[in-house]
Structures are given as C-alpha cells and as structure tokens.
Design a protein around this motif. Structure first.
Motif, PDB file in Angstrom:
ATOM      1  N   ARG A   5       0.849  -1.192   0.000  1.00 11.37           N
ATOM      2  CA  ARG A   5       0.000   0.000   0.000  1.00 11.37           C
ATOM      3  C   ARG A   5       0.883   1.240   0.000  1.00 11.37           C
ATOM      4  O   ARG A   5       1.435   1.607   1.021  1.00 11.37           O
ATOM      5  CB  ARG A   5      -0.926   0.010   1.207  1.00 11.37           C
ATOM      6  N   PRO A   6       0.990   1.919  -1.142  1.00 13.73           N
ATOM      7  CA  PRO A   6       1.840   3.114  -1.202  1.00 13.73           C
ATOM      8  C   PRO A   6       1.212   4.299  -0.473  1.00 13.73           C
ATOM      9  O   PRO A   6      -0.007   4.378  -0.308  1.00 13.73           O
ATOM     10  CB  PRO A   6       1.934   3.393  -2.705  1.00 13.73           C
ATOM     11  N   PHE A   7       2.066   5.222  -0.051  1.00 10.89           N
ATOM     12  CA  PHE A   7       1.647   6.490   0.519  1.00 10.89           C
ATOM     13  C   PHE A   7       1.751   7.538  -0.584  1.00 10.89           C
ATOM     14  O   PHE A   7       2.828   7.762  -1.130  1.00 10.89           O
ATOM     15  CB  PHE A   7       2.541   6.883   1.698  1.00 10.89           C
ATOM     16  N   ILE A   8       0.628   8.153  -0.928  1.00 11.53           N
ATOM     17  CA  ILE A   8       0.546   9.134  -1.998  1.00 11.53           C
ATOM     18  C   ILE A   8       0.410  10.514  -1.360  1.00 11.53           C
ATOM     19  O   ILE A   8      -0.474  10.722  -0.513  1.00 11.53           O
ATOM     20  CB  ILE A   8      -0.680   8.864  -2.901  1.00 11.53           C
ATOM     21  N   PRO A   9       1.240  11.487  -1.751  1.00  6.60           N
ATOM     22  CA  PRO A   9       1.091  12.832  -1.189  1.00  6.60           C
ATOM     23  C   PRO A   9      -0.141  13.529  -1.754  1.00  6.60           C
ATOM     24  O   PRO A   9      -0.460  13.397  -2.925  1.00  6.60           O
ATOM     25  CB  PRO A   9       2.374  13.536  -1.621  1.00  6.60           C
ATOM     26  N   SER A  10      -0.803  14.295  -0.898  1.00  4.15           N
ATOM     27  CA  SER A  10      -2.019  15.000  -1.319  1.00  4.15           C
ATOM     28  C   SER A  10      -1.724  16.306  -2.044  1.00  4.15           C
ATOM     29  O   SER A  10      -2.561  16.815  -2.765  1.00  4.15           O
ATOM     30  CB  SER A  10      -2.885  15.323  -0.104  1.00  4.15           C
ATOM     31  N   GLY A  11      -0.546  16.862  -1.822  1.00  8.17           N
ATOM     32  CA  GLY A  11      -0.272  18.198  -2.334  1.00  8.17           C
ATOM     33  C   GLY A  11      -0.822  19.240  -1.393  1.00  8.17           C
ATOM     34  O   GLY A  11      -1.152  18.953  -0.237  1.00  8.17           O
ATOM     35  N   LYS A  12      -0.937  20.464  -1.876  1.00  4.99           N
ATOM     36  CA  LYS A  12      -1.346  21.601  -1.044  1.00  4.99           C
ATOM     37  C   LYS A  12      -2.756  21.459  -0.478  1.00  4.99           C
ATOM     38  O   LYS A  12      -3.049  21.939   0.596  1.00  4.99           O
ATOM     39  CB  LYS A  12      -1.283  22.900  -1.848  1.00  4.99           C
ATOM     40  N   ASP A  13      -3.650  20.815  -1.236  1.00 11.21           N
ATOM     41  CA  ASP A  13      -5.072  20.785  -0.853  1.00 11.21           C
ATOM     42  C   ASP A  13      -5.514  19.342  -0.589  1.00 11.21           C
ATOM     43  O   ASP A  13      -5.919  18.611  -1.496  1.00 11.21           O
ATOM     44  CB  ASP A  13      -5.907  21.419  -1.969  1.00 11.21           C
TER      45      ASP A  13
ATOM     46  N   ILE B 292     -12.112   4.600   2.967  1.00 13.00           N
ATOM     47  CA  ILE B 292     -12.503   3.712   4.061  1.00 13.00           C
ATOM     48  C   ILE B 292     -12.044   4.218   5.426  1.00 13.00           C
ATOM     49  O   ILE B 292     -12.465   3.697   6.454  1.00 13.00           O
ATOM     50  CB  ILE B 292     -12.006   2.266   3.825  1.00 13.00           C
ATOM     51  N   TYR B 293     -11.189   5.247   5.419  1.00 12.98           N
ATOM     52  CA  TYR B 293     -10.757   5.870   6.670  1.00 12.98           C
ATOM     53  C   TYR B 293     -10.236   7.257   6.332  1.00 12.98           C
ATOM     54  O   TYR B 293      -9.636   7.463   5.276  1.00 12.98           O
ATOM     55  CB  TYR B 293      -9.640   5.063   7.350  1.00 12.98           C
ATOM     56  N   SER B 294     -10.428   8.189   7.262  1.00 10.06           N
ATOM     57  CA  SER B 294      -9.868   9.519   7.049  1.00 10.06           C
ATOM     58  C   SER B 294      -9.760  10.268   8.363  1.00 10.06           C
ATOM     59  O   SER B 294     -10.639  10.195   9.215  1.00 10.06           O
ATOM     60  CB  SER B 294     -10.741  10.318   6.075  1.00 10.06           C
ATOM     61  N   ASP B 295      -8.639  10.982   8.519  1.00 12.09           N
ATOM     62  CA  ASP B 295      -8.478  11.948   9.590  1.00 12.09           C
ATOM     63  C   ASP B 295      -7.727  13.142   9.004  1.00 12.09           C
ATOM     64  O   ASP B 295      -7.605  13.247   7.777  1.00 12.09           O
ATOM     65  CB  ASP B 295      -7.800  11.338  10.824  1.00 12.09           C
ATOM     66  N   ASP B 296      -7.217  14.028   9.822  1.00 13.03           N
ATOM     67  CA  ASP B 296      -6.575  15.243   9.311  1.00 13.03           C
ATOM     68  C   ASP B 296      -5.249  14.998   8.602  1.00 13.03           C
ATOM     69  O   ASP B 296      -4.774  15.864   7.876  1.00 13.03           O
ATOM     70  CB  ASP B 296      -6.343  16.244  10.449  1.00 13.03           C
ATOM     71  N   GLY B 297      -4.654  13.826   8.810  1.00  9.13           N
ATOM     72  CA  GLY B 297      -3.344  13.578   8.232  1.00  9.13           C
ATOM     73  C   GLY B 297      -3.267  12.450   7.240  1.00  9.13           C
ATOM     74  O   GLY B 297      -2.302  12.360   6.470  1.00  9.13           O
ATOM     75  N   LEU B 298      -4.278  11.571   7.243  1.00 10.61           N
ATOM     76  CA  LEU B 298      -4.179  10.365   6.425  1.00 10.61           C
ATOM     77  C   LEU B 298      -5.564   9.849   6.055  1.00 10.61           C
ATOM     78  O   LEU B 298      -6.477   9.857   6.874  1.00 10.61           O
ATOM     79  CB  LEU B 298      -3.450   9.280   7.237  1.00 10.61           C
TER      80      LEU B 298
ATOM     81  N   LEU C  63      -3.549   8.127   1.313  1.00 10.82           N
ATOM     82  CA  LEU C  63      -3.387   9.506   0.867  1.00 10.82           C
ATOM     83  C   LEU C  63      -2.909  10.282   2.088  1.00 10.82           C
ATOM     84  O   LEU C  63      -3.607  10.379   3.095  1.00 10.82           O
ATOM     85  CB  LEU C  63      -4.703  10.088   0.345  1.00 10.82           C
ATOM     86  N   GLN C  64      -1.702  10.795   1.987  1.00  7.26           N
ATOM     87  CA  GLN C  64      -1.084  11.474   3.109  1.00  7.26           C
ATOM     88  C   GLN C  64      -1.212  12.986   2.945  1.00  7.26           C
ATOM     89  O   GLN C  64      -0.938  13.512   1.864  1.00  7.26           O
ATOM     90  CB  GLN C  64       0.391  11.079   3.145  1.00  7.26           C
ATOM     91  N   ASN C  65      -1.640  13.667   3.996  1.00 12.39           N
ATOM     92  CA  ASN C  65      -1.739  15.126   3.974  1.00 12.39           C
ATOM     93  C   ASN C  65      -0.307  15.664   4.028  1.00 12.39           C
ATOM     94  O   ASN C  65       0.228  15.997   5.087  1.00 12.39           O
ATOM     95  CB  ASN C  65      -2.564  15.625   5.157  1.00 12.39           C
ATOM     96  N   PHE C  66       0.309  15.711   2.859  1.00 12.04           N
ATOM     97  CA  PHE C  66       1.732  16.039   2.745  1.00 12.04           C
ATOM     98  C   PHE C  66       1.946  16.778   1.440  1.00 12.04           C
ATOM     99  O   PHE C  66       1.384  16.403   0.410  1.00 12.04           O
ATOM    100  CB  PHE C  66       2.552  14.740   2.758  1.00 12.04           C
ATOM    101  N   HIS C  67       2.763  17.827   1.504  1.00 10.76           N
ATOM    102  CA  HIS C  67       3.063  18.602   0.304  1.00 10.76           C
ATOM    103  C   HIS C  67       4.563  18.843   0.204  1.00 10.76           C
ATOM    104  O   HIS C  67       5.169  19.424   1.106  1.00 10.76           O
ATOM    105  CB  HIS C  67       2.327  19.933   0.323  1.00 10.76           C
ATOM    106  N   ASN C  68       5.143  18.356  -0.876  1.00 12.01           N
ATOM    107  CA  ASN C  68       6.527  18.635  -1.243  1.00 12.01           C
ATOM    108  C   ASN C  68       6.551  18.558  -2.765  1.00 12.01           C
ATOM    109  O   ASN C  68       6.587  17.464  -3.334  1.00 12.01           O
ATOM    110  CB  ASN C  68       7.478  17.626  -0.617  1.00 12.01           C
TER     111      ASN C  68
END
Length: 120
Positions: free
Chosen positions: A7-15, A31-37, A49-54
């Motif tokens: 299961r890869p971790f995909i960055p969400s980008g800015k939004d 199937i799951y969601s919080d402020d970071g993942l 989907l990771q709440n991450f932007h680079n």
C-alpha cells in the motif's frame, strides 16, 4: 515468505480535501480519514493519501495502476469530466515501446499515475 499487499503512501499536495474528492470521483472508496491520512480502496487495491506537500517529490513520484479494461477507464475519466473539476493532465491510451498500453494521468498534486492494461 509471502507478501499479501503493498500500500503506497501518496502525497495530497497543497489541498488535502481536493485530493480526497479527486480520488473519490475517480471511483476509489474512502474507508478511513483523519486530518493527516486517508485510506482509499478499489476492489482489493488500497493506498494511503497522506496530507503532505513537497512539490519536488510529487513531481517525481510515479506509480502504476493495472486495470482490466483500459478503454473503460478512459471512458470513465472522460465521463467524470475530471479535467474541468481538478488541476490534472490526462493523456489518452497509447502503446509504449516497453509493451504496455497506458493512460498517463497527473493528479492534482503532480503525481504521475501510469494506468495500464493487464495482460490478457
């Protein structure tokens, strides 16, 4: 040794919210969601989907999604009118020299998805 899932971790980008909406419109189930993942699933395939932007990382991150019916995916992508709702780029299915027929999709964060057809 046996591997059962990757299961890869995909960055969400800015939004992060926009990215979640994009993958739901694409047909993945959240199937799951919080402020970071968030965890998304379609059939037996899942990703985080990771709440991450680079931006540099996102512009160089690629993955392959292998599907049974590439033409059906192309029709689906067009019918959802994702290009009007999201800042994405999509290239129609073509056969590449390495022997795979693919749709290339750049998601809202800049990640390149190689959507390819499973060999029959």
């Amino acid at each position: 040794m046996k591997v059962t899932k990757l299961r890869p971790f995909i960055p969400s980008g800015k939004d992060y919210i926009l990215a979640q909406n994009f993958f739901e419109d694409l047909g993945f189930e959240k199937i799951y969601s919080d402020d970071g993942l968030s965890i998304f699933r379609m059939d037996e395939q899942e990703f985080f989907l990771q709440n991450f932007h680079n931006q540099e990382f996102q512009d160089n991150y690629m993955l392959e999604l292998v599907v049974e019916d590439l033409d059906g995916w192309w029709t689906h992508l067009q019918s959802v009118t994702l290009q009007n709702k999201y800042p994405i780029r999509v290239k129609e299915p073509i056969m590449y020299p390495w022997g795979k027929r693919e749709i290339n999709l750049i998601d809202p964060s800049g990640v390149c998805w190689h959507i390819s057809e499973a060999k029959k």
